[in-house]
Scaffold this active site. Structure first.
Site, PDB file in Angstrom:
ATOM      1  N   GLU A 103       1.335  -0.480  -4.915  1.00 24.77           N
ATOM      2  CA  GLU A 103       0.207   0.404  -5.220  1.00 24.77           C
ATOM      3  C   GLU A 103       0.762   1.757  -5.662  1.00 24.77           C
ATOM      4  O   GLU A 103       1.085   2.620  -4.856  1.00 24.77           O
ATOM      5  CB  GLU A 103      -0.703   0.597  -4.012  1.00 24.77           C
ATOM      6  N   ASP A 136     -10.780   1.181  -3.851  1.00 26.11           N
ATOM      7  CA  ASP A 136     -10.469   2.612  -3.815  1.00 26.11           C
ATOM      8  C   ASP A 136     -11.227   3.423  -4.860  1.00 26.11           C
ATOM      9  O   ASP A 136     -11.031   4.640  -4.949  1.00 26.11           O
ATOM     10  CB  ASP A 136      -8.971   2.827  -4.044  1.00 26.11           C
ATOM     11  N   ASP A 168       0.827  -1.203   0.000  1.00 27.44           N
ATOM     12  CA  ASP A 168       0.000   0.000   0.000  1.00 27.44           C
ATOM     13  C   ASP A 168       0.870   1.266   0.000  1.00 27.44           C
ATOM     14  O   ASP A 168       1.935   1.305   0.621  1.00 27.44           O
ATOM     15  CB  ASP A 168      -0.897  -0.019   1.239  1.00 27.44           C
TER      16      ASP A 168
END
Length: 582
Positions: free
Chosen positions: A357, A423, A328
């Site tokens: 990410e 997201d 992340d």
């Protein structure tokens, strides 16, 4: 011609290794100049009678966008080293391009040429081979299935009884996933990507409390071990999500700094502007993810932080045999940490998939020393631009070409491709509930190199706006599922697996379209050629197949032969296979 538009940088999208004895060389020249390009290459120590012994290899026009033609070729290096330059010919002139600029005559001295000093095997970009053939399914654990009600948080709501909120709980857990592995196998899924499962305060678990424990609402270590073993039995890989950019508010070291301030032994684990810490207000006095005070940024330069996080990285690979890490906010962590991370996990399990990410162009992380891939949102944007935002097919071709040519083919082959995620708004919602356009986008997605992913519930027609709307409970009531969409995606996955030119091909050729609503291209391998054509408009279009073997094309979805000219209905597509004759 405009020599200022000739570009070769020796960065990895222009020069990359496929082995220690072979390299791909690319060069950009101004579009439409009508040139021929040859690469002049050879071993820097190979001289005879005072003359450098170089080989001339013709380059191939690979792709074209609005500004450039992209030329490419593969060259061999028997001794793993090379000097090289380019000969560029137009109808009126010929000249040579080297590291030192342009020459009217080929330079005799090799010092002017581009240099690849030595091609070390360790510098070959070598992502796990299994990834390019994997079809992923992203699971937000709190919302997929409630398999063990005894683990429900005290505030758990009945499954799907309300729309999700940022702090609501519905009891999803790992046992619920285990109970539905057969469903995923029947869909054709071969990889599961879980958002975080480690102990955390929130329902999304991106605010980690303990990186070495499964969140008790989801299960325990035995539950996870069973899930991974049962997944592997079905040919399904498992990738976990880790947050090494920041911790959660209740992470023990952060709580220590809150309580003890200047006297805390953990104060240098974070980035305080001043002490004591002040979480209240719009802007906390310490660095965080965005300005979220409950997500304090970790100091990955600190030796103890690095030691702890690398221990985490190894623990879940070594003890549970996970197949991948999704990282992340990866672009906000220092490169040196990621290099150490890669070395540690790859030494334990060479074919672990490391996915960062990152939402933008990501070459600095994809040199072979950090990540294997990133979440490919630029491809998502290009697909949606054409399918949903009225971008012309020519502009879509330009966007897709620029993106594909910004990376080596070996990188593109394992990128993590998706249309939505936890997201973003769901694809059905961004498509204004237009299921035809959802199918069109998924076919585009599956036709490009990379590893495609389906966000849980998209296959049965779930909708949802941005967080928290995109995080609703999975619908298990079959009477409320879109069975047509489920059948379509099951077939699409099967076609991708069955056909070598469906996503993992050797060549991609865009075909010119006079109609701004019609996008079409061919893909090919040594075994087959496929033709993809898309019509995103509200009108039926007349399509004429490429001239070669027009009567030999077969529709993969209907398994019927297609005539050379056919009608393509509104908001639809065809995927055709060239039937080869012996």
């Amino acid at each position: 011609m405009n020599r200022a538009g000739i570009i070769h940088t020796q960065q990895h999208h222009h020069l990359y290794l496929t082995s220690s004895h072979e390299a791909i060389i690319r060069i950009q020249v101004p579009k439409g100049e009508g040139v021929n390009v040859t690469v002049i290459h050879g071993d820097p120590y190979n001289w005879k009678d005072g003359s450098w012994q170089a080989t001339h290899t013709e380059m191939k026009l690979l792709q074209t966008d609005d500004l450039y033609d992209y030329w490419s070729t593969s060259v061999s290096m028997p001794y793993s080293r090379m000097r090289y330059g380019f000969k560029i010919e137009t109808t009126t002139e010929a000249f040579f391009y080297t590291e030192r600029g342009f020459y009217t005559e080929r330079p005799a001295e090799i010092s002017a040429y581009f240099c690849l000093p030595y091609a070390h095997e360790t510098e070959v970009f070598s992502p796990p081979t299994w990834v390019k053939n994997t079809v992923w399914y992203q699971i937000f654990p709190e919302r997929f299935a409630n398999g063990d009600a005894s683990r429900n948080p005290d505030t758990t709501l009945p499954w799907g009884s309300e729309s999700p909120t940022p702090d609501s709980f519905f009891g999803g857990d790992l046992e619920g996933v285990i109970q539905h592995l057969d469903y995923l196998q029947q869909l054709g899924i071969t990889g599961i990507y879980f958002t975080p499962i480690f102990e955390a305060f929130s329902n999304h678990k991106y605010d980690t409390i303990d990186y070495l424990s499964v969140d008790p609402h989801f299960g325990d270590e035995d539950t996870l071990r069973t899930l991974i073993q049962e997944s592997h039995k079905r040919g399904i890989r498992v990738m976990l999500d880790a947050v090494f950019n920041h911790s959660g508010y209740y992470f023990a070291p952060f709580q220590d700094v809150l309580q003890h301030g200047e006297n805390s032994r953990y104060k240098d684990w974070f980035h305080p502007f001043e002490l004591p810490l002040q979480p209240e207000g719009d802007r906390p006095n310490y660095e965080t993810f965005a300005f979220v005070s409950s997500m304090p940024k970790l100091n990955t330069k600190h030796p103890e932080v690095r030691q702890y996080l690398l221990k985490v990285a190894k623990y879940w690979v070594e003890e549970f045999d996970i197949d991948g890490w999704r990282l992340d906010v990866a672009n906000e962590v220092d490169h040196d940490f990621w290099r150490s991370f890669r070395n540690e996990v790859k030494n334990l399990k060479q074919d672990v998939y490391i996915l960062g990410e990152i939402w933008h162009q990501s070459s600095p992380w994809l040199q072979g020393d950090q990540f294997d891939a990133v979440m490919n949102y630029p491809l998502t944007d290009a697909i949606q631009g054409y399918a949903l935002h009225q971008q012309s097919s020519q502009d879509a071709q330009i966007a897709l070409t620029k993106h594909v040519m910004s990376y080596p083919a070996s990188v593109n082959a394992v990128q993590f491709n998706m249309l939505d995620s936890h997201d973003t708004a769901r694809v059905l919602t961004t498509s204004n509930e237009n299921k035809a356009l959802v199918k069109l986008q998924y076919t585009l997605l599956f036709s490009f190199p990379g590893s495609p992913c389906i966000y849980y519930g998209d296959e049965i027609g779930m909708a949802g706006e941005n967080d928290p709307g995109c995080r609703a409970c999975m619908i298990w009531d079959e009477t409320k599922q879109d069975k047509d969409m489920l059948a379509f995606l099951t077939q699409l996955i099967a076609l991708r697996k069955r056909h070598s030119a469906f996503g993992t091909y050797d060549e991609l050729s865009f075909l010119h379209s006079e109609d701004p609503a019609v996008l079409h291209y061919q893909t090919s391998t040594a075994d087959e050629t496929l033709y993809f054509v898309f019509n995103r408009s509200l009108e039926t279009k007349s399509i004429t197949l490429p001239k070669e073997n027009q009567e030999q094309w077969i529709d993969l979805f209907s398994e019927t032969t297609i005539s050379p000219t056919f009608s393509l209905e509104q908001e639809s597509f065809r995927v055709l296979q060239l039937k080869r004759t012996s």
